[in-house]
Design an enzyme around this catalytic site. Structure first.
Site, PDB file in Angstrom:
ATOM      1  N   LYS A 162      23.008  26.842 121.832  1.00  0.00           N
ATOM      2  CA  LYS A 162      24.107  26.430 120.937  1.00  0.00           C
ATOM      3  C   LYS A 162      25.360  27.168 121.352  1.00  0.00           C
ATOM      4  O   LYS A 162      25.353  28.387 121.519  1.00  0.00           O
ATOM      5  CB  LYS A 162      23.716  26.761 119.500  1.00  0.00           C
ATOM      6  CG  LYS A 162      24.850  26.646 118.494  1.00  0.00           C
ATOM      7  CD  LYS A 162      24.291  26.596 117.075  1.00  0.00           C
ATOM      8  CE  LYS A 162      24.993  27.546 116.150  1.00  0.00           C
ATOM      9  NZ  LYS A 162      24.409  27.518 114.782  1.00  0.00           N
ATOM     10  N   ASP A 239      25.993  22.190 108.215  1.00  0.00           N
ATOM     11  CA  ASP A 239      25.600  23.567 107.883  1.00  0.00           C
ATOM     12  C   ASP A 239      26.336  23.931 106.585  1.00  0.00           C
ATOM     13  O   ASP A 239      25.807  23.723 105.477  1.00  0.00           O
ATOM     14  CB  ASP A 239      25.980  24.478 109.076  1.00  0.00           C
ATOM     15  CG  ASP A 239      25.807  25.967 108.825  1.00  0.00           C
ATOM     16  OD1 ASP A 239      25.481  26.364 107.696  1.00  0.00           O
ATOM     17  OD2 ASP A 239      26.002  26.783 109.761  1.00  0.00           O
ATOM     18  N   LYS A 263      19.784  26.949 105.920  1.00  0.00           N
ATOM     19  CA  LYS A 263      19.874  28.414 105.867  1.00  0.00           C
ATOM     20  C   LYS A 263      19.433  28.808 104.466  1.00  0.00           C
ATOM     21  O   LYS A 263      20.028  28.349 103.474  1.00  0.00           O
ATOM     22  CB  LYS A 263      21.301  28.897 106.115  1.00  0.00           C
ATOM     23  CG  LYS A 263      21.748  28.781 107.559  1.00  0.00           C
ATOM     24  CD  LYS A 263      23.143  29.333 107.771  1.00  0.00           C
ATOM     25  CE  LYS A 263      23.566  29.144 109.223  1.00  0.00           C
ATOM     26  NZ  LYS A 263      25.014  29.404 109.405  1.00  0.00           N
TER      27      LYS A 263
HETATM   28  O1  OSB Z   1      27.324  28.770 111.745  1.00  0.00           O
HETATM   29  O2  OSB Z   1      25.326  29.074 112.336  1.00  0.00           O
HETATM   30  C1  OSB Z   1      26.438  29.537 112.069  1.00  0.00           C
HETATM   31  C2  OSB Z   1      26.521  33.290 112.792  1.00  0.00           C
HETATM   32  C3  OSB Z   1      27.309  33.722 111.739  1.00  0.00           C
HETATM   33  C4  OSB Z   1      27.797  32.821 110.848  1.00  0.00           C
HETATM   34  C5  OSB Z   1      27.522  31.454 110.993  1.00  0.00           C
HETATM   35  C6  OSB Z   1      26.725  31.012 112.026  1.00  0.00           C
HETATM   36  C7  OSB Z   1      26.246  31.951 112.966  1.00  0.00           C
HETATM   37  C8  OSB Z   1      25.464  31.585 114.133  1.00  0.00           C
HETATM   38  C9  OSB Z   1      24.549  32.629 114.688  1.00  0.00           C
HETATM   39  O3  OSB Z   1      25.582  30.549 114.730  1.00  0.00           O
HETATM   40  C10 OSB Z   1      23.138  32.418 114.337  1.00  0.00           C
HETATM   41  C11 OSB Z   1      22.306  33.639 114.645  1.00  0.00           C
HETATM   42  O4  OSB Z   1      22.100  33.930 115.828  1.00  0.00           O
HETATM   43  O5  OSB Z   1      21.856  34.299 113.685  1.00  0.00           O
HETATM   44 MG    MG Z   2      26.693  26.788 111.845  1.00  0.00          MG
END
Ligand code: OSB
Ligand code: MG
Length: 370
Positions: A162, A239, A263
């Site tokens: 990603k 998300d 999440k």
């Molecule tokens: O949008 O998924 C996200 C990290 C901090 C805040 C938001 C996001 C993220 C990541 C990292 O994409 C995911 C991870 O490695 O924990």
């Molecule tokens: Mg995200």
């Protein structure tokens, strides 16, 4: 369940390398670790995924602490809880504050699983013995740095990459990445950095055969995302916009996304995560588990929920060593050829290392039944 004591600790852990998104950069991770204890001295663990500043959502470490202290912990200590799935109904009269709710709900789930001598993943109804994982790579200083990170990640076996994008770090960057890696599963996460005015730019992303684009538009939007999805071949994954199973239902009905990132913290806990999973399964919408740069405790919860059978796409739960010099759980989370072997032990399946927890704790407070 008889919960006797709740302990909140504020931890600060240095990240091995800074993590940059379209909304800001993390040099270290500050978070609340929650421990709930029963009368037999068993402990359930969870962590709040709220950040120090309200840039991902409206919550912060301090708002979470206040919500936990003033409202959520008293409810947990006062009420007799028979099953952790009741916790979210206990909390239902309190609006939002999902990360605060989830922080304690998860600890109750872990404790319940331990009281019943069962792994948390089984208690949740999960079945997978191993889960596929991908990795999220933050915005880098140069494209060369990004390509190096991708190379390392592929060598470590991650099943998809990603890439964080933002205006000025998008089409040209992804083009170079695609030219270098024509067949690697790649997706992009914009963390709400665009609007419908950028539609021509976003349409160019269709050239790169991305698995999905995550949250291109506003964090509270599902209407413009539906407009955008109609004009994109690339699936949109939501998300930030999804806070509940009801949000998921509405977004799917509107056609705002074809994939959902679950999440646990963002949706208020494991019970709601399961609801979203079940709804998406019924509607044939694949889900995957997102990450919030969690310590091992949060990582363990992510692994447990990912064992449910509609988590069909690799998640963001990378190995502990991707983030931490030394994680606070034992053993650490390791990734073996792109998979995590789900631990078989009771509860979250990893031991919390009290010595390291103490080392990273800035301050703590205990709450007991009056
Ligand atoms: O949008 O998924 C996200 C990290 C901090 C805040 C938001 C996001 C993220 C990541 C990292 O994409 C995911 C991870 O490695 O924990
Ligand atoms: Mg995200």
């Amino acid at each position: 369940m008889k919960i006797k004591e709740v302990i909140l600790r504020q931890l600060e852990m240095p990240l091995i390398s800074p993590f940059t998104t379209s909304f800001g950069s993390f040099e270290k991770k500050e978070f609340i670790l929650v421990e709930v204890k029963n009368e037999d001295g068993l402990s359930g663990w969870s962590e709040s995924v709220a950040f120090g500043a309200p840039w991902y959502n409206e919550e912060t470490i301090k708002t979470n602490w206040t919500m936990l202290e003033d409202f959520l912990i008293p409810l947990i200590l006062e009420q007799e809880i028979k099953h952790p799935s009741e916790v979210s109904s206990l909390f239902a009269y309190i609006r939002k504050n999902n990360m605060a709710k989830s922080a304690i709900e998860g600890a109750v789930w872990d404790l319940f699983a331990k009281e019943n001598n069962q792994p948390l993943y089984k208690t949740l109804g999960g079945t997978a013995k191993q889960i596929d994982v991908g990795i999220s790579i933050g915005i880098q200083k140069t494209v060369k740095d990004l390509l190096n990170k991708i190379e390392q990640s592929l060598e470590s076996g991650y099943k998809r990459i990603k890439i964080k994008i933002k205006p000025g770090w998008d089409v040209d960057v992804l083009r170079e990445v695609r030219q270098t890696y024509p067949n690697v599963p790649i997706m992009a996460d914009a963390n709400s950095a665009y609007s419908l005015q950028d539609i021509e730019l976003l349409k160019q992303l269709d050239d790169f055969n991305l698995m999905m684009i995550e949250q291109p538009l506003s964090s509270d939007d599902i209407v413009d995302h539906a407009t955008l999805q109609k004009q994109l071949k690339t699936p949109i994954c939501l998300d930030e916009s999804i806070h509940s199973a009801e949000d998921a239902r509405k977004a799917i009905e509107l056609g705002s996304c074809k994939i959902i990132n679950v999440k646990i913290g963002r949706v208020g806990g494991l019970t709601e995560s399961k609801k979203i999973h079940d709804l998406c399964k019924a509607l044939q919408i694949p889900v995957w588990c997102g990450g919030m740069l969690e310590s091992g405790v949060g990582r363990a919860h992510n692994i447990a929920i990912t064992t449910l059978d509609n988590f069909t796409l690799p998640g963001d739960t990378a190995a502990s060593a991707n983030y931490w010099y030394k994680d606070i759980i034992e053993p650490e989370v390791t990734v073996d050829q792109g998979v995590i072997h789900v631990p078989k032990g009771v509860g979250i399946g990893y031991e919390v290392n009290n010595r390291l927890v103490d080392k990273f704790t800035l301050f703590s407070k205990k709450y007991r039944k009056q």
